[in-house]
Design a protein around this motif. Structure first.
Motif, short mmCIF file in Angstrom:
data_model
loop_
_atom_site.label_atom_id
_atom_site.label_comp_id
_atom_site.label_asym_id
_atom_site.label_seq_id
_atom_site.Cartn_x
_atom_site.Cartn_y
_atom_site.Cartn_z
N PRO A 160 5.00 4.64 -11.14
CA PRO A 160 4.37 5.25 -9.96
C PRO A 160 5.32 6.04 -9.08
O PRO A 160 4.97 7.08 -8.55
CB PRO A 160 3.80 4.05 -9.21
CG PRO A 160 3.55 3.02 -10.25
CD PRO A 160 4.66 3.22 -11.26
N MET A 202 -11.96 -6.22 -5.70
CA MET A 202 -12.71 -7.48 -5.59
C MET A 202 -13.96 -7.27 -4.73
O MET A 202 -15.07 -7.69 -5.09
CB MET A 202 -11.84 -8.56 -4.94
CG MET A 202 -10.61 -8.99 -5.73
SD MET A 202 -11.02 -9.83 -7.28
CE MET A 202 -10.61 -8.52 -8.44
N THR A 259 -5.43 3.77 6.46
CA THR A 259 -5.78 4.06 5.07
C THR A 259 -6.03 5.55 4.90
O THR A 259 -6.36 6.25 5.86
CB THR A 259 -7.06 3.29 4.68
OG1 THR A 259 -8.01 3.40 5.75
CG2 THR A 259 -6.77 1.83 4.43
N GLY A 287 1.26 8.82 -6.45
CA GLY A 287 2.03 7.64 -6.81
C GLY A 287 1.80 6.47 -5.86
O GLY A 287 1.73 5.32 -6.28
N ALA A 288 1.63 6.77 -4.58
CA ALA A 288 1.55 5.70 -3.58
C ALA A 288 0.40 4.75 -3.82
O ALA A 288 0.39 3.62 -3.34
CB ALA A 288 1.44 6.30 -2.18
N TRP A 298 -1.16 -1.76 -2.79
CA TRP A 298 -1.46 -3.17 -2.55
C TRP A 298 -2.87 -3.40 -2.04
O TRP A 298 -3.34 -4.54 -1.96
CB TRP A 298 -0.42 -3.86 -1.67
CG TRP A 298 -0.14 -3.30 -0.30
CD1 TRP A 298 0.90 -2.49 0.04
CD2 TRP A 298 -0.89 -3.50 0.91
NE1 TRP A 298 0.84 -2.18 1.39
CE2 TRP A 298 -0.24 -2.79 1.94
CE3 TRP A 298 -2.06 -4.21 1.22
CZ2 TRP A 298 -0.71 -2.76 3.27
CZ3 TRP A 298 -2.52 -4.18 2.53
CH2 TRP A 298 -1.86 -3.47 3.53
N LEU A 299 -3.58 -2.33 -1.73
CA LEU A 299 -4.98 -2.49 -1.32
C LEU A 299 -5.94 -2.45 -2.51
O LEU A 299 -7.12 -2.77 -2.38
CB LEU A 299 -5.38 -1.38 -0.34
CG LEU A 299 -5.11 -1.64 1.13
CD1 LEU A 299 -5.46 -0.41 1.95
CD2 LEU A 299 -5.89 -2.86 1.64
N PRO A 359 -7.66 -6.14 -3.45
CA PRO A 359 -8.74 -6.64 -2.59
C PRO A 359 -9.95 -5.70 -2.53
O PRO A 359 -11.09 -6.17 -2.47
CB PRO A 359 -8.07 -6.79 -1.21
CG PRO A 359 -6.77 -6.04 -1.29
CD PRO A 359 -6.36 -6.05 -2.73
N LEU A 360 -9.72 -4.39 -2.59
CA LEU A 360 -10.87 -3.47 -2.55
C LEU A 360 -11.66 -3.54 -3.85
O LEU A 360 -12.89 -3.42 -3.85
CB LEU A 360 -10.41 -2.04 -2.26
CG LEU A 360 -9.76 -1.82 -0.89
CD1 LEU A 360 -9.48 -0.34 -0.65
CD2 LEU A 360 -10.62 -2.38 0.24
N ASP A 372 3.15 12.29 -0.55
CA ASP A 372 2.62 11.07 -1.16
C ASP A 372 3.56 10.53 -2.24
O ASP A 372 3.67 9.32 -2.43
CB ASP A 372 1.24 11.32 -1.79
CG ASP A 372 0.19 11.50 -0.72
OD1 ASP A 372 0.37 10.97 0.39
OD2 ASP A 372 -0.82 12.16 -0.99
N ALA A 415 -14.56 -11.65 -0.83
CA ALA A 415 -13.74 -11.13 -1.93
C ALA A 415 -12.52 -10.38 -1.42
O ALA A 415 -11.48 -10.33 -2.09
CB ALA A 415 -14.59 -10.24 -2.83
N ALA A 416 -12.63 -9.78 -0.25
CA ALA A 416 -11.51 -9.01 0.30
C ALA A 416 -10.51 -9.91 1.02
O ALA A 416 -9.47 -9.44 1.47
CB ALA A 416 -12.03 -7.94 1.26
N GLY A 462 6.29 8.65 -0.59
CA GLY A 462 5.79 7.39 -0.05
C GLY A 462 5.53 6.34 -1.12
O GLY A 462 5.42 5.15 -0.83
N ALA A 463 5.42 6.79 -2.38
CA ALA A 463 5.10 5.86 -3.47
C ALA A 463 6.30 4.99 -3.85
O ALA A 463 6.15 3.97 -4.51
CB ALA A 463 4.64 6.64 -4.70
#
Lengths: 340, 340, 340, 340
Positions: free
Chosen positions: C306, C288, C249, C313-314, C281-282, C285-286, D52, A292-293, D55-56
């Motif tokens: 955002p 899922m 991360t 916001g990031a 953007w993660l 997939p996370l 943060d 899934a990832a 960075g957003a």
């Protein structure tokens, strides 16, 4: 590369440092003098500059890379996915879901051929099996070694499955080439065995490179870079869990590494749910999560009799359990853009 | 070894399992049947039993070692301190405070001899210096290699200091023996390069074994066990910081490892405050802490011109700074039972 | 509980210790005297025994629990899944895929109602939004507080979505009850704020309990136990990433925690892919991976703008991005036995 | 603050972003346009900008602070050491070696007064003892609470030692003030209980702030900043071990934190060797290391009968053992510039 200078740095010190940078690294340097600090911006190829050396200068407050220190593994310079192709037509990456399965250790001809047939029937395209085993204890079973490679070849002949097996030392390279190993695995403990990585860079055999127990995502890519810099661009990255404070699992599967590696690198990414969790009942959910990832494949330990396995029994699936997991993978892979 | 069986385990399953254990491992098994669970106690030599294999059995709830899995490195079986003795009369362990100092990398004859003379004058007994350098990036300076060993020997001749230098591959062993390296260092990234450890077990040269970035204290001792099991009992353990979430320092010096290793093992323990912190101004306080915690020695990076060092400049002391730190060590060592 | 005694423990010491154990904890003790060590097995209710106290005894070598120290949260004593039901008929757990979405912080009526409408339209059943914000810096935006709760209620009226919002202190409980907060969130930094947990145990409101940055799976369940021991069994567990050495991360999503918590506890488990990765953007997939690993729900940050968000916001999705992710979740959830 | 923009950022996007930054934060922005990337340098007070949020923005590649986000705790703005002074003339910091000793939990009048007399006689200036106990299990002993505070006062009267005891909730503040607690301890699990920190900022009582299990050095200082921002500048920092993968010790003492905190902050730093190691025989070497690393004090658990302690017995010293450790501390403190 952005270098922040200390606030008490004199103009002379700064000028001398800038001249040194330009001279040593062949970069050009932009200087921006602020009220509280001075910032230098380096233009040119900074991937090869050792950030620690810069930081050692007494007038430097901190250093920050803008460019990643890896190039050949970097998607920025190689936008298309790398697809690792084997002579028999199989491929890893490029929309294929690759299943690599087999026992932790090759133990006997009967064992490896039985497991090979079962995982092949269940849909695995590659056979894994350890001939040389990295064991924490010098008193534990260390693998059948050369004989193990022979037995893998027996199973390969019977099933047609290419072999994935771990190489622990530069001294074994010739043996692996003679044995016709199809994919050479570099284990987690050797992710930063740079002498080994460099040698593997001179081969054409695809390399499955496992992330070290405390390897960062960037370090994994730097290790891939070692291999690729030597000319072997057939590198498959493998997330297999990292060491954290949590003790319930053997390691902590860093599932985020999958989409991250896919985004910043063009290399195929496979996941090892067996070593990550270290518990057989975790293999299925972790395999599902990996697909899934966005993983390109899975490497799963299967043993015909896990409770008598000479190593890693606790995390091995039985062939029946693998049938089920492989079935589930086939079911879900298309939803994530993969063919099996 | 204590094995807790699952509550739903039948009497037949249990009896079959006990028979298997006795048969496979030559141990005798005591069974204690409780209300909620059944516990098995294994008597005999269980150090060689693979705990994971036991845990793989479907009727096993959990397993616990009572005996440590290392023997030769275990103080229980070797109550007296190991003292590593060199041909020239120097020793590591046994109440001596050992100072090993020198640059991260050997860069030139002038550099290594200058640093050697200075650290020798300041009280260091051993000269360190890297000829083969493990670098994260394939594009970074990889050391002067064979030439580096020669230059170390030049410095050795000038000062009389024995050499400590890192070996990265089994392929370099002959070269190291020919060069007369006095103490062979195994770097953190090779702590579990088992093929290398096994080979070093066949030498007589003392081995300075660094703890891996994510190596546990037990794993460090198991790696020492690999070397000792081969016959080379001259192992010096080195705590050099472990990888944690804290980013201020390069690594986190696990100061507790010093008294723990001294208590559970008989091997000498040295500390590397340079790599642990990664910052030159941390070297002095970390060195002080190491001596106070009971270390037998220190390995410290010193460079004649840290800001121009080809590697690890940020954590190197200048010779003048080392004079000060060595002076402080001499001052405090006697309070912790060590002679310098 | 299994207690291994030191090998030099005398018979008198052992007998005295056994008598103490029976007397203090009301358990019965089985003794098994082996050749190298003596083992005690405690029968009875040992969940409440403090393992550290036992280990403090000078004759104790080591102690091992057989029983888990949590009871109310333990699936062994409560085999059926807990389904948290809300007055409006919504439920968490029991085969439902729960989507909780909204901004990190409530910032204005326009912002929260706009986001609420969008995430509701996309399929989210619950609205999240922070009124009281735990911020690392005292100088950062701390939330709209009571006004934030009012604005959440405005959005609730407009959309019918129940509210999930974080409570930071026992002093806010009355305010939260008056505001009719539907699910009270305990943030990661308060996972072991035991005074707070105890108070929440006296409420009937469901509690969404986030795993601490360095909380083990067992500690998370012990914190749930605090709440449940007080009478409030409506606890929802939330995996939101743990702190490791990896810096790419914000945290490392421990995906294994999902199937483990589902197996050893009966409480519903949701995953926060926004905080886990810290990068927008993660999130897909996370999310899922979480569904594939068996999560009962997801809590996702969505912000109408955002880049102007007052916090986090990031990692926030735009409403359009959330439409896509929610669509993907709907698509895959049935394959993992969940209805949305 | 240095902001690196993405290489595909347009000039219009950049200009709009710069205008926003200047408008929102009142800073001025320097722009440096490079070949591969554009860098912005913010001038002005950036300590309060949420990194943060920056960075957003979709055009931002990465952000780097040049200024630390803490001010009141920052040595740059407060070069002289803070010395915390008590009404009775005792002080923490400023060249004094402070010994804080006592049991984990107050258990009875006899226990606390006996321990108080012994540690006082051995040289401790402060008495520690828990009245409110944060326990992982809701079933474990939670402390004598208000009665515990009374008993601490009995011991204080008998010995004249000021009291250090842990406060777990804002609801206990009045009780602590009435009881005349001399130093309020914030436990590791509450290091980021921001509501509590803020309240403590309104008191005048010195606060001993323990580092959280996964708190970074910067986060510890940010938590101190919360207290100081409210007006209470009497903050004592405490390193007590962090959570890592190593399981031999309860936590890993981050000895480097001591010299780092002393360098970047002006607040006094004490070390808790009891919780750090979790093993009584580690207390002495860790205490020695802490003094050698520059700590201003130690907080040590002492119990008259550790094996019967209601909590933390495994790490408690007996009064006799404390006599020895205190003697050693007195012996070595002067070598590290401290008076006892």
């Amino acid at each position: 590369m952005i270098i922040v200078l200390k606030s008490d740095c004199t103009e002379d010190q700064r000028k001398e440092f800038v001249a040194e940078l330009e001279d040593t690294y062949g970069v050009s340097v932009n200087t921006w003098v602020g009220a509280q600090s001075t910032v230098l911006g380096l233009i040119g190829d900074t991937a090869c500059i050792d950030i620690d050396n810069i930081g050692a200068n007494e007038i430097v407050e901190s250093v920050k890379r803008v460019q990643e220190p890896y190039k050949k593994a970097n998607r920025k310079f190689h936008p298309d996915d790398t697809v690792v192709k084997l002579p028999n037509g199989l491929q890893i990456g490029g929309g294929t879901m690759t299943l690599i399965a087999g026992p932790c250790s090759v133990e006997s001809e009967a064992q490896i051929t039985e497991v090979a047939k079962r995982v092949h029937a269940a849909g695995a395209q590659f056979l894994r099996g350890g001939a040389f085993k990295p064991r924490t204890s010098p008193y534990a079973f260390q693998g059948l070694k050369a004989e193990g490679l022979e037995l893998l070849n027996v199973a390969k002949k019977e099933t047609g499955m290419p072999i994935v097996t771990e190489l622990m030392s530069v001294r074994q390279i010739d043996l692996f080439l003679e044995a016709g190993v199809d994919v050479i695995q570099v284990g987690a403990r050797n992710m930063q065995n740079f002498d080994l990585l460099r040698e593997l860079g001179h081969l054409k055999t695809p390399i499955l490179l496992k992330r070290g127990l405390s390897g960062t995502i960037e370090e994994l890519l730097m290790s891939a870079e070692y291999i690729m810099a030597g000319g072997n661009e057939n590198v498959i990255l493998c997330e297999r869990g990292i060491r954290t404070y949590e003790t319930f699992t053997r390691n902590t599967l860093d599932i985020s590494a999958v989409p991250i590696l896919k985004k910043i690198s063009h290399l195929p990414v496979v996941v090892d749910p067996s070593h990550a969790g270290g518990i057989s009942w975790l293999v299925e959910p972790l395999a599902m999560a990996a697909v899934a990832a966005g993983a390109d494949g899975l490497i799963i330990e299967v043993h015909n009799n896990p409770k008598k396995a000479l190593s890693d029994g606790a995390q091995s699936l039985t062939p029946d359990q693998f049938d089920h997991v492989a079935g589930r993978i086939k079911e879900i892979a298309p939803l994530f853009g993969k063919k099996l």
